[in-house]
Design an enzyme around this catalytic site. Structure first.
Site, short mmCIF file in Angstrom:
data_model
loop_
_atom_site.label_atom_id
_atom_site.label_comp_id
_atom_site.label_asym_id
_atom_site.label_seq_id
_atom_site.Cartn_x
_atom_site.Cartn_y
_atom_site.Cartn_z
N LYS A 42 0.84 -1.21 0.00
CA LYS A 42 0.00 0.00 0.00
C LYS A 42 0.88 1.26 0.00
CE LYS A 42 -0.35 -0.07 5.08
NZ LYS A 42 -1.23 -0.44 6.22
N TYR A 266 13.84 31.85 6.92
CA TYR A 266 12.62 32.50 7.43
C TYR A 266 12.69 32.70 8.94
CZ TYR A 266 10.09 31.82 3.02
OH TYR A 266 9.67 31.88 1.73
C1 LIG Z 1 -0.68 -1.57 6.83
C2 LIG Z 1 -1.35 -2.82 7.25
C3 LIG Z 1 -0.61 -3.99 7.42
C4 LIG Z 1 0.90 -4.00 7.36
O1 LIG Z 1 1.35 -3.57 8.63
P1 LIG Z 1 2.92 -3.48 8.92
O2 LIG Z 1 2.99 -3.20 10.38
O3 LIG Z 1 3.40 -2.36 8.09
O4 LIG Z 1 3.51 -4.77 8.54
C5 LIG Z 1 -1.29 -5.16 7.69
N1 LIG Z 1 -2.62 -5.17 7.81
C6 LIG Z 1 -3.39 -4.06 7.70
C7 LIG Z 1 -4.85 -4.16 7.86
C8 LIG Z 1 -2.77 -2.84 7.42
O5 LIG Z 1 -3.51 -1.74 7.30
#
Ligand SMILES: *Cc1c(COP(=O)(O)O)cnc(C)c1O
Length: 371
Positions: A42, A266
């Site tokens: 993702k 700034y």
């Molecule tokens: C992002 C996510 C993962 C992966 O989690 P990590 O801690 O990055 O391995 C697994 N399951 C869900 C539902 C997630 O949203």
């Protein structure tokens, strides 16, 4: 430490070390030998490039991919990736028809989602994973609605509209292995699987663990583990050494000599205490360098750590080079890669956040490369 990368471009560049991703994939699999690995790609593979990471993880032994939105899944299909993909976070009016058409599996957290997936399915049953909330009060069906959701899903399965391939949950505090909520989450998940079975469902995939639980708690492994962070060298539990995979570099645009007492940037938030050289890097908070890291952040220039001085601007930061009259064009390492360079974990500390936010936050102006 990996050898310093040879930098061949002078633009701000984010490079992904796919060999590190492959090594991390194998490490995760070695910690969960009884489960299959879903590589979570993702958010553009946590900023590392979703398609490249997906291919690398699959080649290293992962068998499935996980993403949030249907759009992310469809982008992987468009990149020619045919492996099973689960998409788990969608509004009810997401394009579930396109998902079904492209054989994207869908997580179902509510009755409304189930109905939407059924309505969109044509040409064979849609494959779904029922998602139970085991303690985040975030995504997933509340336990009070679980039995009803399972019964409705079973009915739809019997009518040939869907196939319930999985049951999933997600832990709130897996990065703290001793946290009592982990036991509660495991118990709730086991209950959820039992309820699903009692309604006649036979989910092949039962999955609860993300990276931290994969690395620390075999009782969470079930048949499948979903690992994101670990692929990218991030262990939220801090127990296993993984290989960071991302390097951010940028060339110095200009170098100027300033006198003692020269205020910089700034708000004149920093004033040179002595005569020095200041280098300008063309990266700022619009590119994902957190403004909150001002006063602590460092970058590597010519093998040495240099302080970032003054406020971070949207597009640029200023680096104190001291007596070194470094030439413009010299490439600075912001994090990763080169020996002695800051890590994304250090940047996270400087900004009061987690590595995830640093690596996923690098903006679209930065050129992407893999190596
Ligand atoms: C992002 C996510 C993962 C992966 O989690 P990590 O801690 O990055 O391995 C697994 N399951 C869900 C539902 C997630 O949203």
């Amino acid at each position: 430490m990996a050898p310093a990368p040879t930098v061949t471009t002078t633009k701000p560049t984010l490079s992904t070390d796919l060999a590190a991703v492959a090594a991390n994939t194998r490490t995760l699999m070695a910690h969960a030998p009884t489960a299959v690995l879903m590589a979570v790609v993702k958010a553009d593979g946590f900023g590392h490039g979703a398609a490249d990471v997906a291919r690398t993880a699959l080649a290293a032994g992962a068998t499935r991919l996980g993403v949030t939105s249907v759009d992310e899944a469809l982008a992987l299909r468009a990149a020619g990736i045919g492996a099973p993909i689960l998409s788990w976070l969608n509004p009810v009016d997401a394009d579930f028809a396109a998902a079904a058409h492209q054989h994207v599996d869908l997580a179902v957290p509510s009755r409304a989602h189930l109905d939407a997936v059924i309505a969109a399915a044509s040409g064979g049953p849609a494959r779904v994973h029922l998602h139970l909330d085991v303690g985040l009060a975030r995504d997933g069906a509340p336990p009070a609605e679980w039995a009803q959701l399972c019964r409705a899903a079973r009915l739809a399965e019997q009518r040939g509209l869907i196939r319930v391939d999985g049951v999933m949950g997600h832990l709130a505090c897996a990065d703290v292995p001793g946290d009592p909520s982990n036991a509660t989450g495991r118990t709730r998940f086991a209950w959820g699987v039992e309820v699903a079975r009692a309604t006649g469902l036979r989910p092949v995939h039962r999955h609860l663990a993300a990276t931290a639980a994969t690395l620390t708690d075999p009782r969470t492994h079930h048949t499948l583990v979903r690992a994101g962070a670990g692929l990218y060298g991030i262990d939220p539990s801090g127990t296993v050494r993984l290989r960071p995979a991302l390097t951010l570099t940028a060339p110095l645009v200009t170098v100027r000599r300033v006198r003692a007492g020269t205020p910089v940037g700034y708000g004149h938030a920093w004033t040179a205490p002595a005569a020095t050289h200041l280098g300008l890097l063309p990266l700022g908070y619009a590119d994902g360098l957190p403004r909150a890291a001002a006063g602590r952040a460092e970058v590597l220039v010519r093998g040495r750590r240099r302080r970032v001085v003054g406020r971070f601007s949207m597009d640029q930061i200023v680096v104190d080079l001291g007596d070194d009259a470094v030439e413009p064009g010299e490439v600075a390492t912001v994090f990763g890669g080169a020996d002695g360079a800051p890590t994304a974990a250090e940047w996270a500390r400087w900004a009061g956040t987690i590595e995830h936010e640093i690596v996923t936050g690098i903006g679209p102006r930065v050129t992407r490369r893999t190596r």
